[in-house]
Design a protein around this motif. Structure first.
Motif, PDB file in Angstrom:
ATOM      1  N   HIS A   3      42.816  32.886  40.382  1.00  0.00           N
ATOM      2  CA  HIS A   3      42.654  33.688  39.178  1.00  0.00           C
ATOM      3  C   HIS A   3      43.883  34.463  38.717  1.00  0.00           C
ATOM      4  N   SER A   4      44.860  34.714  39.572  1.00  0.00           N
ATOM      5  CA  SER A   4      45.918  35.689  39.248  1.00  0.00           C
ATOM      6  C   SER A   4      47.067  35.057  38.472  1.00  0.00           C
ATOM      7  N   PHE A   5      46.797  34.737  37.225  1.00  0.00           N
ATOM      8  CA  PHE A   5      47.827  34.230  36.319  1.00  0.00           C
ATOM      9  C   PHE A   5      47.338  34.432  34.892  1.00  0.00           C
ATOM     10  N   GLY A   6      48.263  34.325  33.939  1.00  0.00           N
ATOM     11  CA  GLY A   6      47.892  34.409  32.527  1.00  0.00           C
ATOM     12  C   GLY A   6      47.279  35.746  32.154  1.00  0.00           C
ATOM     13  N   ASP A   7      46.147  35.695  31.447  1.00  0.00           N
ATOM     14  CA  ASP A   7      45.508  36.907  30.952  1.00  0.00           C
ATOM     15  C   ASP A   7      44.858  37.730  32.056  1.00  0.00           C
ATOM     16  N   ARG A   8      44.711  37.176  33.250  1.00  0.00           N
ATOM     17  CA  ARG A   8      44.011  37.876  34.337  1.00  0.00           C
ATOM     18  C   ARG A   8      44.985  38.677  35.197  1.00  0.00           C
ATOM     19  N   THR A   9      45.967  39.283  34.554  1.00  0.00           N
ATOM     20  CA  THR A   9      46.945  40.159  35.200  1.00  0.00           C
ATOM     21  C   THR A   9      47.192  41.351  34.283  1.00  0.00           C
ATOM     22  N   PRO A  10      47.859  42.400  34.750  1.00  0.00           N
ATOM     23  CA  PRO A  10      48.147  43.532  33.863  1.00  0.00           C
ATOM     24  C   PRO A  10      48.998  43.161  32.660  1.00  0.00           C
ATOM     25  N   TRP A  11      49.775  42.081  32.740  1.00  0.00           N
ATOM     26  CA  TRP A  11      50.605  41.659  31.608  1.00  0.00           C
ATOM     27  C   TRP A  11      49.764  40.916  30.584  1.00  0.00           C
ATOM     28  N   GLY A  12      48.517  40.630  30.952  1.00  0.00           N
ATOM     29  CA  GLY A  12      47.544  40.107  30.004  1.00  0.00           C
ATOM     30  C   GLY A  12      46.446  41.121  29.745  1.00  0.00           C
ATOM     31  N   ASP A  13      46.706  42.403  30.065  1.00  0.00           N
ATOM     32  CA  ASP A  13      45.781  43.516  29.837  1.00  0.00           C
ATOM     33  C   ASP A  13      44.555  43.470  30.733  1.00  0.00           C
ATOM     34  N   GLN A  14      44.688  42.908  31.939  1.00  0.00           N
ATOM     35  CA  GLN A  14      43.560  42.899  32.878  1.00  0.00           C
ATOM     36  C   GLN A  14      44.070  43.218  34.277  1.00  0.00           C
ATOM     37  N   ASP A  15      43.859  44.437  34.717  1.00  0.00           N
ATOM     38  CA  ASP A  15      44.206  44.836  36.076  1.00  0.00           C
ATOM     39  C   ASP A  15      42.993  44.601  36.972  1.00  0.00           C
ATOM     40  N   SER A  16      43.191  44.669  38.284  1.00  0.00           N
ATOM     41  CA  SER A  16      42.106  44.551  39.246  1.00  0.00           C
ATOM     42  C   SER A  16      42.043  45.835  40.054  1.00  0.00           C
ATOM     43  N   PRO A  17      40.880  46.503  40.098  1.00  0.00           N
ATOM     44  CA  PRO A  17      40.782  47.740  40.878  1.00  0.00           C
ATOM     45  C   PRO A  17      41.147  47.484  42.338  1.00  0.00           C
ATOM     46  N   ALA A  18      41.815  48.458  42.948  1.00  0.00           N
ATOM     47  CA  ALA A  18      42.236  48.318  44.338  1.00  0.00           C
ATOM     48  C   ALA A  18      41.262  49.054  45.243  1.00  0.00           C
ATOM     49  N   LEU A  19      40.778  48.374  46.276  1.00  0.00           N
ATOM     50  CA  LEU A  19      39.961  48.994  47.302  1.00  0.00           C
ATOM     51  C   LEU A  19      40.901  49.495  48.391  1.00  0.00           C
ATOM     52  N   THR A  20      40.997  50.823  48.542  1.00  0.00           N
ATOM     53  CA  THR A  20      41.931  51.394  49.504  1.00  0.00           C
ATOM     54  C   THR A  20      41.189  52.215  50.545  1.00  0.00           C
ATOM     55  N   VAL A  21      41.818  52.330  51.709  1.00  0.00           N
ATOM     56  CA  VAL A  21      41.301  53.166  52.794  1.00  0.00           C
ATOM     57  C   VAL A  21      42.464  53.965  53.359  1.00  0.00           C
ATOM     58  N   ALA A  22      42.130  55.074  54.014  1.00  0.00           N
ATOM     59  CA  ALA A  22      43.171  55.886  54.637  1.00  0.00           C
ATOM     60  C   ALA A  22      43.835  55.101  55.763  1.00  0.00           C
ATOM     61  N   ALA A  23      45.129  55.313  55.922  1.00  0.00           N
ATOM     62  CA  ALA A  23      45.865  54.655  57.007  1.00  0.00           C
ATOM     63  C   ALA A  23      45.345  55.138  58.348  1.00  0.00           C
ATOM     64  N   GLU A  24      45.380  54.249  59.326  1.00  0.00           N
ATOM     65  CA  GLU A  24      44.941  54.596  60.671  1.00  0.00           C
ATOM     66  C   GLU A  24      45.941  55.517  61.352  1.00  0.00           C
ATOM     67  N   SER A  25      45.571  56.025  62.516  1.00  0.00           N
ATOM     68  CA  SER A  25      46.433  56.949  63.244  1.00  0.00           C
ATOM     69  C   SER A  25      47.565  56.207  63.948  1.00  0.00           C
ATOM     70  N   ALA A  26      48.582  56.968  64.349  1.00  0.00           N
ATOM     71  CA  ALA A  26      49.693  56.389  65.105  1.00  0.00           C
ATOM     72  C   ALA A  26      49.209  55.802  66.422  1.00  0.00           C
ATOM     73  N   ALA A  27      48.225  56.455  67.065  1.00  0.00           N
ATOM     74  CA  ALA A  27      47.687  55.928  68.325  1.00  0.00           C
ATOM     75  C   ALA A  27      47.023  54.576  68.104  1.00  0.00           C
ATOM     76  N   GLU A  28      46.313  54.420  66.988  1.00  0.00           N
ATOM     77  CA  GLU A  28      45.687  53.133  66.689  1.00  0.00           C
ATOM     78  C   GLU A  28      46.738  52.062  66.416  1.00  0.00           C
ATOM     79  N   ARG A  29      47.817  52.424  65.716  1.00  0.00           N
ATOM     80  CA  ARG A  29      48.855  51.431  65.458  1.00  0.00           C
ATOM     81  C   ARG A  29      49.486  50.948  66.754  1.00  0.00           C
ATOM     82  N   SER A  30      49.687  51.852  67.692  1.00  0.00           N
ATOM     83  CA  SER A  30      50.239  51.451  68.986  1.00  0.00           C
ATOM     84  C   SER A  30      49.268  50.553  69.738  1.00  0.00           C
ATOM     85  N   LEU A  31      47.988  50.917  69.742  1.00  0.00           N
ATOM     86  CA  LEU A  31      46.995  50.114  70.452  1.00  0.00           C
ATOM     87  C   LEU A  31      46.803  48.755  69.791  1.00  0.00           C
TER      88      LEU A  31
END
Length: 340
Positions: free
Chosen positions: A200-228
């Motif tokens: 889907h990510s081409f042509g009108d289905r991009t911000p340059w065709g006036d169609q963005d996609s909402p981003a699902l974001t979460v908080a970054a994990e802890s440094a201890a989790e990154r090490s593990l």
């Protein structure tokens, strides 16, 4: 009072995010996966150095300022706000060729200015210089160029010195990491959808065709989790990678279990006695408290989206590393009683 701020995304390709026929090309060296970016990005010069070292696919750097006073508020974008497009290395015979990415115009909204608040918004993106011929679900039904990648950042500056960073839009692939005004990793995109991106990510289905996609974001994990997480993926026991559909309970409160899970992709809800107390995203570790506290799960963890998890037995991990993670995971505990 002058308030300045910065928002940065680094977008990269984790090995576990590529599947199906495309993975064969990566495994043959026709392209390459990326190592996880750093936890801290100091500034624009740092981003430029990381790009030159081929440490990401593209970056969005949004800087801005706001002047709050007794009169009208003024604001603007910083001169170093820009797209930093990386390159793609392709192995050809006994050598390697590098293809520069194709950049699209930077999209900046006019600053939203009120007496106590300024909002700046910037979209950047492009595509790789390497062709990716494939069938797609929209006319012309066959595409030669690679799909478009992008991120849309929003930076909010407030009179009291606040600097809030949000990823409000993004392509479904690759993984996007978000850094705050101090350069610290703050957010991650929660889900990569490779096939949707290719379809889907081409042509009108991009911000340059006036169609963005909402981003699902979460908080970054802890440094201890990154090490593990590094120990889970590269330790002596190979993890079992499992895929679960939306709605699946990974573990249930009260059940016996000692496996530890690392979230590779997707978002999960943590429930205690039926109430959601936290959400988990890529890089998060779950299950360590059962290992350390008698073998029973302290919460029910359910897949809010489709998820990919790496599962290992607790015996494959260092107990001290599990304790470090558990110290930061007290979300299942009841709130402390107020002091008299």
């Amino acid at each position: 009072m002058r308030v300045t701020g910065r928002a940065t995304t680094l977008s990269w390709i984790p090995s576990e995010s590529v599947g199906n026929w495309l993975r064969g090309g990566f495994d043959l060296g026709l392209s390459h996966y990326d190592d996880p970016p750093r936890d801290v990005v100091a500034g624009t010069d740092d981003v430029r150095a990381l790009r030159d070292d081929d440490r990401f696919r593209f970056a969005n750097v949004l800087t801005g300022w706001a002047e709050f006073g007794d009169g009208p508020t003024t604001a603007g974008y910083g001169e170093d706000s820009d797209l930093f497009m990386g390159s793609t290395r392709v192995r050809l015979g006994v050598g390697t060729a590098t293809f520069l990415g194709f950049t699209l115009p930077v999209l900046r909204a006019d600053p939203e200015i009120s007496q106590d608040r300024v909002v700046l918004r910037q979209t950047v993106g492009g595509r790789t210089g390497v062709p990716l011929p494939r069938p797609v679900k929209h006319p012309p039904y066959v595409r030669w160029h690679a799909p478009i990648v992008w991120t849309t950042l929003r930076l909010t500056l407030t009179r009291d010195g606040g600097r809030n960073v949000e990823l409000v839009g993004a392509s479904a692939f690759p993984r996007h990491w978000v850094y705050d005004s101090d350069g610290r990793l703050a957010l991650k995109s929660g889900l990569t959808l490779l096939q949707d991106w290719m379809d889907h990510s081409f042509g009108d289905r991009t911000p340059w065709g006036d169609q963005d996609s909402p981003a699902l974001t979460v908080a970054a994990e802890s440094a201890a989790e990154r090490s593990l997480s590094s120990s889970i993926m590269t330790g002596g026991v190979a993890p079992e990678v499992i895929r679960l559909p939306e709605g699946t309970a990974v573990v249930r409160q009260g059940d016996v279990g000692t496996d530890v899970h690392l979230v590779l992709d997707g978002v999960l809800d943590v429930r205690v006695d039926g109430d959601v107390v936290a959400e988990l995203g890529p890089g998060a570790v779950l299950g360590e408290r059962a290992v350390l506290e008698g073998g029973r799960r302290s919460a029910t963890v359910t897949a809010r989206t489709a998820v990919r998890l790496a599962r290992v037995p607790a015996t494959a991990l260092d107990l001290d590393a599990l304790r470090s993670v558990a110290q930061e995971h007290r979300r299942e505990d009841p709130p402390a009683a107020p002091h008299a």
